[in-house]
Structures are given as structure tokens and as C-alpha cells.
Write a protein that holds these residues in place. Structure first.
Motif, mmCIF file in Angstrom:
data_model
loop_
_atom_site.group_PDB
_atom_site.id
_atom_site.type_symbol
_atom_site.label_atom_id
_atom_site.label_comp_id
_atom_site.label_asym_id
_atom_site.label_seq_id
_atom_site.Cartn_x
_atom_site.Cartn_y
_atom_site.Cartn_z
ATOM 1 N N ARG A 134 0.745 -1.377 -0.120
ATOM 2 C CA ARG A 134 -0.080 -0.072 0.179
ATOM 3 C C ARG A 134 0.852 1.325 -0.018
ATOM 4 N NH1 ARG A 134 -3.933 -1.506 5.140
ATOM 5 N NH2 ARG A 134 -2.087 -2.336 5.492
ATOM 6 N N GLY A 135 -0.090 1.694 -0.568
ATOM 7 C CA GLY A 135 1.155 3.135 -0.678
ATOM 8 C C GLY A 135 0.924 3.789 1.156
ATOM 9 N N VAL A 136 2.108 4.541 1.144
ATOM 10 C CA VAL A 136 1.915 5.304 2.229
ATOM 11 C C VAL A 136 2.807 7.270 2.327
ATOM 12 C CG1 VAL A 136 3.629 5.660 3.991
ATOM 13 C CG2 VAL A 136 3.201 3.498 3.385
ATOM 14 N N ASP A 137 1.880 7.843 2.624
ATOM 15 C CA ASP A 137 2.065 10.012 2.701
ATOM 16 C C ASP A 137 2.828 10.052 3.278
ATOM 17 O OD1 ASP A 137 1.137 11.191 0.686
ATOM 18 O OD2 ASP A 137 -0.758 12.232 2.234
ATOM 19 N N PHE A 138 4.214 9.376 3.068
ATOM 20 C CA PHE A 138 5.465 9.997 3.841
ATOM 21 C C PHE A 138 6.047 11.512 3.611
ATOM 22 C CE2 PHE A 138 9.236 10.573 5.415
ATOM 23 C CZ PHE A 138 10.126 9.487 6.063
ATOM 24 N N PRO A 195 6.395 -4.716 9.070
ATOM 25 C CA PRO A 195 6.226 -3.896 7.447
ATOM 26 C C PRO A 195 7.000 -3.839 6.797
ATOM 27 C CG PRO A 195 4.951 -3.729 9.455
ATOM 28 C CD PRO A 195 5.118 -4.516 10.410
ATOM 29 N N LEU A 196 7.482 -3.549 5.798
ATOM 30 C CA LEU A 196 8.648 -2.805 5.557
ATOM 31 C C LEU A 196 8.440 -1.688 4.306
ATOM 32 C CD1 LEU A 196 10.097 -6.120 3.940
ATOM 33 C CD2 LEU A 196 11.311 -4.461 6.098
ATOM 34 N N ALA A 197 9.082 -0.620 4.678
ATOM 35 C CA ALA A 197 9.418 0.749 3.893
ATOM 36 C C ALA A 197 9.877 0.656 2.369
ATOM 37 C CB ALA A 197 10.266 1.981 4.158
ATOM 38 N N LEU A 198 9.425 0.396 1.300
ATOM 39 C CA LEU A 198 9.877 0.746 0.639
ATOM 40 C C LEU A 198 9.967 1.937 -0.376
ATOM 41 C CD1 LEU A 198 8.092 -2.622 -1.574
ATOM 42 C CD2 LEU A 198 10.343 -2.737 -0.025
ATOM 43 N N ASP A 199 11.366 2.189 -1.243
ATOM 44 C CA ASP A 199 10.983 3.697 -1.781
ATOM 45 C C ASP A 199 11.432 3.024 -3.824
ATOM 46 O OD1 ASP A 199 12.058 6.379 -3.171
ATOM 47 O OD2 ASP A 199 13.048 6.050 -1.624
ATOM 48 N N GLU A 220 16.338 5.846 8.779
ATOM 49 C CA GLU A 220 16.684 6.229 7.581
ATOM 50 C C GLU A 220 14.881 6.717 7.507
ATOM 51 O OE1 GLU A 220 17.355 6.312 3.285
ATOM 52 O OE2 GLU A 220 18.005 5.064 4.036
ATOM 53 N N LEU A 221 14.254 6.624 7.950
ATOM 54 C CA LEU A 221 12.636 6.873 7.996
ATOM 55 C C LEU A 221 12.692 8.299 8.652
ATOM 56 C CD1 LEU A 221 10.272 3.889 7.742
ATOM 57 C CD2 LEU A 221 10.806 5.366 5.732
ATOM 58 N N SER A 222 13.697 7.803 9.977
ATOM 59 C CA SER A 222 13.063 8.748 10.818
ATOM 60 C C SER A 222 14.738 9.756 10.756
ATOM 61 C CB SER A 222 13.647 8.593 13.182
ATOM 62 O OG SER A 222 12.745 7.465 12.864
ATOM 63 N N ARG A 223 14.975 10.031 9.866
ATOM 64 C CA ARG A 223 15.857 11.234 9.758
ATOM 65 C C ARG A 223 15.217 11.800 8.753
ATOM 66 N NH1 ARG A 223 20.383 7.080 10.260
ATOM 67 N NH2 ARG A 223 19.680 6.837 7.486
ATOM 68 N N ARG A 224 14.868 11.171 7.347
ATOM 69 C CA ARG A 224 13.794 11.936 6.853
ATOM 70 C C ARG A 224 12.547 12.881 6.880
ATOM 71 N NH1 ARG A 224 13.129 7.491 1.463
ATOM 72 N NH2 ARG A 224 14.676 7.305 1.207
ATOM 73 N N ALA A 225 12.314 11.856 8.390
ATOM 74 C CA ALA A 225 10.888 12.845 8.662
ATOM 75 C C ALA A 225 11.900 13.876 9.445
ATOM 76 C CB ALA A 225 9.979 11.805 9.587
ATOM 77 N N LEU A 226 12.900 13.876 9.607
ATOM 78 C CA LEU A 226 13.364 14.590 10.823
ATOM 79 C C LEU A 226 13.586 16.066 10.156
ATOM 80 C CD1 LEU A 226 15.500 12.927 13.259
ATOM 81 C CD2 LEU A 226 13.813 14.525 13.966
#
Length: 271
Positions: A122-126, A140-144, A156-162
């Protein structure tokens, strides 16, 4: 398919429940609505080939490996690093031809293949960068999709969010960052990308079309009509802008104050 036929298709899709929403067909209709003088066959062939390649790879690879290899390896779909803001990157017909795009347009192809192969993707509205969520044996895993479908680690998700300005307490909440969205929301995000690029380029006609598509895809949301009004005003179509602002007011009383002020400003320009 003509532009009018595309509008009818999108209006019908907008009335469907989320679980019945036809993502790739609707994405193709959006592309035709933007420019009907094109053949959709190649895009459909690429999408269908992705499903076939993924099915074959799933026989010998894990889901996260299979989808990345099928889409980025076999189909050569990749992020456009050099002309990121080019409007072709947000159009699935052009993406199929160029094999390059932005995260959300590439994600449409990933999601289409996943649906055909019964994968839970599914999509993630990151914030700032669309991602995909795939359910694996480890969770669950995040794919780019922009980076060849690679797995994005939690750190890396946390770094991107910051980097997007989120506070550390929110950036550390992977359950929030990885919340999945509907296929309808994925396609609306793609139209938002087109609107922002077209508006920035002063292409108000294209901006209007993208905002209208959002209105058709989510007929209860007043916000697309505010964008339709802004795009029409940019073209000098003030009567049309007033009509769009009136629709926004009808849909949501919360928009009434802002829409009323905008209506009055546009009305004064008519005099």
C-alpha cells in the motif's frame, strides 16, 4: 478515450468505495484527461508486464525482493534524478515511455503489479517523499520506488522525517510514519504534484485540469474546487472561478469564510 470520456470515468471512479477503486485505470484516465492525443496501449502493456514479471519472481524470491527486481530491474522503472520537476514525471503514459518518474507515479506501477499478484502493498503518504509499505515475514517494510524499490531502514525513515521539519517525538513514531493510505489517496497525491508544478510554471490550464480531476476523484472534498478557482483566475476566467468557489462553499461550510472572501475579491474584478 476523449477528455470528456475520461472525466466520466473519473467521476464514476470517485463514487466507488476505496476497496473497489481502480487505481491504474484511473491513473490512465487522468493522463488522457491531461492530454487525450496519446495512445494508452504502451502504458497498459508496461503495467501488465510488471505483474507478469512479479508473479514469476515471487516463485523464487521474497516479496520485497521480487517487486523491486521486477519493477526496477526487469521494467527499468527508476527515479528521474536530473529533471525531477518535469511534468512528464507525474504522468503514467509518459513514465511508461521514459521509464522514469517521481516516487508516486512510479508507485502506481508497483501497486498495480502488487494487486495483480495479491501482495499486501500500500502507499504511504510520507512527508516529502511517497513510499510503499509491504508486509513481510519480519513485519511491515518501507520501499522507495524512486530508488529502485529498495528497503528504507527505520533509522533512515526517522532521519527523513526530521529533515521535513517533524519533531523528534513524531519522527520516531514509525507506526505513524508508515500508516498506509488508500489507492484513491495515492492518485490524488499524484494530481497534487501536477497541480503544484503546473501552477509554479504558470500553466494555469493544466493546473485547472489536475484540480478538476481531484474534485472528481473525491467529490466530497471542497479543497480541489478552491484550486480550480485559483487556476481559472490565473487564466482570467473570473466567472468560472466564481462558479468553482460556489461549489467549494456548497461542499463544506468550513470553507465558507475563505471561499466567500475569494468570491468577493473575484467579483470585484468582474466590475
Amino acid at each position: 478515450m476523449t477528455r470528456e470520456e475520461a472525466e466520466h470515468f473519473l467521476a464514476d471512479a470517485g463514487r466507488l468505495a476505496d476497496e473497489a477503486f481502480p487505481l491504474f485505470a484511473a491513473a490512465l484516465a487522468c493522463a488522457v484527461h491531461d492530454d487525450p492525443e496519446r495512445d494508452v496501449d504502451q502504458a497498459q502493456v508496461v503495467a501488465d508486464e510488471g505483474a507478469v514479471r512479479l508473479a514469476a519472481r515471487l516463485e523464487r524470491e521474497s516479496p520485497e525482493e521480487a517487486i523491486a527486481e521486477a519493477m526496477a530491474g526487469d521494467l527499468r522503472l527508476q527515479g528521474d534524478l536530473f529533471t525531477y520537476d518535469h511534468l512528464d514525471n507525474a504522468d503514467v503514459i509518459a513514465v511508461a515511455q521514459r521509464r522514469r518518474g517521481i516516487p508516486v507515479s512510479l508507485g502506481v506501477f508497483y501497486l498495480h503489479a502488487a494487486r495483480r499478484c495479491d501482495l499486501d502493498v500500500r502507499g504511504v503518504d510520507f512527508p516529502g517523499h511517497f513510499l510503499l509499505r509491504i508486509e513481510s515475514l519480519e513485519g511491515p517494510l518501507a520501499l522507495d520506488p524512486f530508488s529502485e524499490g529498495r528497503v528504507v531502514l527505520p533509522s533512515e525513515l526517522s532521519r527523513r522525517a526530521l529533515r521535513t521539519g517533524l519533531t523528534p517525538d513524531v519522527a520516531g513514531r514509525l507506526d505513524l510514519l508508515m500508516t498506509p493510505v488508500s489507492d484513491r489517496a495515492v492518485l490524488i497525491r499524484l494530481q497534487n504534484n501536477i497541480f503544484a508544478r503546473a501552477q509554479a510554471a504558470g500553466d494555469y490550464a493544466r493546473a485547472e485540469r489536475s484540480a478538476l480531476r481531484r474534485a472528481l476523484l473525491d467529490p466530497l472534498d471542497h479543497r480541489p474546487w478552491l484550486d480550480v478557482a485559483a487556476a481559472r483566475e490565473g487564466q482570467g476566467a473570473l466567472a468560472g472561478a466564481l462558479e468553482a468557489l460556489g461549489r467549494a462553499q456548497q461542499l463544506d461550510g468550513g470553507a465558507a469564510i475563505a471561499a466567500r472572501a475569494a468570491r468577493e475579491r473575484v467579483r470585484l474584478r468582474l466590475n
